[in-house]
Design an enzyme around this catalytic site. Sequence first.
Site, PDB file in Angstrom:
ATOM      1  CG  HIS A  26      -6.068  -2.001   8.848  1.00 32.73           C
ATOM      2  ND1 HIS A  26      -6.256  -0.891   9.650  1.00 32.73           N
ATOM      3  CD2 HIS A  26      -4.726  -2.150   8.757  1.00 32.73           C
ATOM      4  CE1 HIS A  26      -5.084  -0.417  10.017  1.00 32.73           C
ATOM      5  NE2 HIS A  26      -4.138  -1.152   9.499  1.00 32.73           N
ATOM      6  CG  ASP A  61      -0.338  -0.479   2.499  1.00 29.24           C
ATOM      7  OD1 ASP A  61       0.904  -0.521   2.578  1.00 29.24           O
ATOM      8  OD2 ASP A  61      -1.087  -0.812   3.427  1.00 29.24           O
TER       9      ASP A  61
HETATM   10  C1  F6R Z   1       1.368  -1.438   6.244  1.00 31.89           C
HETATM   11  C2  F6R Z   1       0.028  -1.953   6.312  1.00 31.89           C
HETATM   12  C3  F6R Z   1      -0.797  -1.945   7.559  1.00 31.89           C
HETATM   13  C4  F6R Z   1      -0.016  -2.286   8.819  1.00 31.89           C
HETATM   14  C5  F6R Z   1      -0.904  -2.216  10.052  1.00 31.89           C
HETATM   15  C6  F6R Z   1      -0.135  -2.494  11.332  1.00 31.89           C
HETATM   16  O1  F6R Z   1       1.900  -1.555   4.936  1.00 31.89           O
HETATM   17  O2  F6R Z   1      -0.456  -2.396   5.316  1.00 31.89           O
HETATM   18  O3  F6R Z   1      -1.876  -2.836   7.405  1.00 31.89           O
HETATM   19  O4  F6R Z   1       0.532  -3.571   8.679  1.00 31.89           O
HETATM   20  O5  F6R Z   1      -1.499  -0.953  10.142  1.00 31.89           O
HETATM   21  O6  F6R Z   1       0.799  -1.484  11.533  1.00 31.89           O
HETATM   22  P1  F6R Z   1       1.910  -1.589  12.670  1.00 31.89           P
HETATM   23  O7  F6R Z   1       2.818  -2.688  12.282  1.00 31.89           O
HETATM   24  O8  F6R Z   1       2.620  -0.243  12.651  1.00 31.89           O
HETATM   25  O9  F6R Z   1       1.194  -1.863  13.944  1.00 31.89           O
END
Ligand code: F6R
Length: 246
Positions: free
Chosen positions: A141, A70
């Site tokens: 998500h 993304d």
């Molecule tokens: C990042 C992405 C998001 C993150 C998610 C968790 O490319 O697609 O879905 O994986 O928001 O983020 P963190 O790891 O910062 O808790």
Amino acid sequence: MLKVNIIKAKDPAEAGKLAADIFQEVMTNNPNCVLGLATGSTPLPLYRELIAREKAGVLNFSTVRSANLDEYKGLAPDHPQSYRYFMQDNLFDHISIDPANTIVPDGLATDAEAMCAEYEKKIEAMGGVDIQLLGIGHDGHIGFNEPCDHFPVATHEVELEEITRQANKRFFDSIDDVPTAAYTMGIGTVMAARKVLLMATGKDKAEIVYKSFFGPVTPQVPASILQFHSDVTVIVDEAAASLLPL
Ligand code: F6R
């Protein structure tokens, strides 16, 4: 009987090492493999480990290709909060991967629909994703596929939920600077990957990990669809695993 393979690590550093073992296996079996990559805090120990393993001569990224999940809408590749910048800074600039072999959705696309369709074509032209790395949001998500009434299939534009903007504001000066929209691979794009590796660390992820892998499959918890993938590994640290009946 749950098919999802859940691996428990002591802490985020060990989770990174276990994830790196899985990447290493994929890269050793196929030196031209396509890595589906994610940003955020969770993959950082993995990226540090991958960099260290290439420096130690264990891994070789020079023939590997990658496709990111993304990108924020409206951010240029050299914007410090863009996901392209994140990938350069935390991984690509430290390994031998050819930048021409790395793709991230174009945050500055003038024709969003065309860019998203083109992104799907690029992944297809690469031969599909061999291993898709995922983090997970507090609302379930994956990529930026937020809870909704259906599973979006292909790469598309999304409005970001307030909970997601709040969670990501730590990287920006203020909440007003956090983009309100993004581009993301669809759930269908993720499910088409030959192998999926989801990492979750920290107590704040415990509840959503439980809901995603031990609750019903529903687009209200996008990650729950992974229960239907035939090759999923979930790496959780002790804190994120604390609610799991393991
Ligand atoms: C990042 C992405 C998001 C993150 C998610 C968790 O490319 O697609 O879905 O994986 O928001 O983020 P963190 O790891 O910062 O808790």
